[in-house]
Design an enzyme around this catalytic site. Structure first.
Site, short mmCIF file in Angstrom:
data_model
loop_
_atom_site.label_atom_id
_atom_site.label_comp_id
_atom_site.label_asym_id
_atom_site.label_seq_id
_atom_site.Cartn_x
_atom_site.Cartn_y
_atom_site.Cartn_z
CD GLU A 178 -6.10 4.61 -0.82
OE1 GLU A 178 -6.07 4.73 0.42
OE2 GLU A 178 -7.16 4.40 -1.44
CE1 TYR A 229 -3.60 2.70 0.93
CE2 TYR A 229 -1.75 3.64 2.15
CZ TYR A 229 -3.01 3.77 1.59
OH TYR A 229 -3.69 4.97 1.68
#
Length: 390
Positions: free
Chosen positions: A196, A108
């Site tokens: 993101e 991530y």
């Protein structure tokens, strides 16, 4: 402002961030042609402004072009329900057809704004593929954070720190640090509020790729970015919120039945809180603004009442820049023009409040006045309970 995954990936590619090969299709036939061009297997991904698409059946693998066409025919036009959509879901109008990856590791990587420090914060985690909120709740030790001083910018050592803590093989540490720098550059240059990548994957052939991407932008900075404004997809936004934006009205639809018209974001939040304390549910957040005209008040009222679930309306105004008499003028004008059938509770304080109250009283309309916020909330919740759905 939000954009689609495929749009976010194109922006990342502008800054040299590695992304999989893929194209967007609006028809099953286009999806088949893209699969033939890319070579199979491919992944067919619904393009909506919500996460959790795979859980709702919006992401499918296809092993050949006919299967890609068949999968696309099922996804395009479907009402996709995910944990981040409304219960009704969102209609899918296009899909991203992308080369399938043989994945060795999922990571991530994201950047957001820490409001307490007023710094951008880069977050990275080995727990890629999961919602970052779940990771924070279940494995907080797996989230690495680095705050970036905007005046100095991202420093090389900060990127290396993130990469070193992701458990990567030495050859990938430099590549990952460079990827962090590219993401931060995109975040800064494009005035993002969120950037993101989840997951950021390491493939079996040791490539680093953004398998999914999400970008949100600061609305107040869009005047600097006409190229970003062009990416806005009005079909992905609530129709009433789109309508409100035309008049510079801050409106967010909620699930209750008590419509709210307030001036000032803080007062609007407090109004929703006190409605809930009184046993009701707000139908919206609506900040009409400090300098609203009678016409703008009328437009706000029309938008508010366009929600079929509204059973009563609470108008809560502190007359500072927006004088109470101007509010009263707009409300009277709106109620007469729109032939309002639901109860309207009004609480006003501030500049020209007595004049405003007199105007409401002399209007001949059946307004319910309140002395303070608690009184107003109790009256509007009671009024909403007496109105039955049509």
């Amino acid at each position: 402002m939000k954009i689609h995954e495929y749009q976010a990936k194109r922006i990342l590619a502008e800054f040299g961030f590695p992304i999989p090969r893929g194209e967007v299709a609006s028809t099953p036939g286009e999806a088949r042609a893209i699969a033939e061009n890319l070579g199979c297997p491919v992944v067919v991904k619904a393009q909506i402004h919500a996460g959790g698409r795979g859980k709702g059946g919006g992401i499918k693998l296809a092993s050949n072009p006919p299967e890609a066409e068949d999968v696309a025919s099922k996804i395009i036009g479907m009402q996709l329900v995910t944990p981040q959509t409304s219960p009704e879901g969102t209609k899918v109008k296009r899909v991203l057809v992308e080369e399938a990856m043989r994945i060795r590791k999922e990571l991530y990587l994201g950047i957001g704004i820490d409001r307490s420090s007023a710094f951008p914060v880069i977050m990275a985690s080995e727990a890629g593929g999961m919602e970052i909120e779940e990771v924070a709740a279940q494995f907080p030790e797996k989230i690495i954070k680095v705050a970036v001083d905007p005046s100095a910018g991202l420093q090389p050592y900060q990127g290396r720190k993130l990469a070193h803590n992701l458990g990567l093989d030495p050859p990938l540490i430099k590549v990952t640090a460079e990827a962090v720098a590219k993401l931060y550059q995109a975040f800064e240059v494009k005035d993002c509020s969120l950037a993101e990548i989840n997951p950021l994957v390491v493939t079996e052939d040791e490539r680093l790729l953004a398998l999914d991407a999400k970008m949100n932008f600061d609305d107040s900075a869009l005047f600097r970015h006409p190229e970003i404004r062009e990416l806005r997809d009005l079909d992905e936004e609530a129709p009433l919120e789109v309508e409100a934006s035309k008049y510079d009205i801050n409106y967010i639809k909620l699930d209750g039945n008590v419509g709210c018209m307030v001036n000032g974001a803080g007062l609007a939040m407090s109004t929703m809180d006190i409605i809930k304390l009184a046993g009701g549910e707000p139908a919206n957040f609506l900040d009409v603004g400090g300098g609203a005209s009678a016409e703008q008040v009328e437009n706000a009222f029309r938008i508010l009442l366009s929600d079929k679930h509204v059973r009563a309306v609470l108008i809560n105004i502190f007359g500072g820049i927006l004088r109470c008499d101007r509010l009263a003028e707009g409300v009277i004008q709106a109620v007469k023009k729109l032939q309002v059938q639901v109860p309207v509770v009004i609480r006003m304080e501030g500049t020209n409040v007595e004049l405003g109250k007199r105007m409401l009283k002399d209007s001949g309309l059946n307004f319910i006045t309140a002395e303070d916020m608690r009184d107003a909330a109790e009256k509007v919740v009671r009024a909403a309970q007496t109105v039955h759905p049509p």
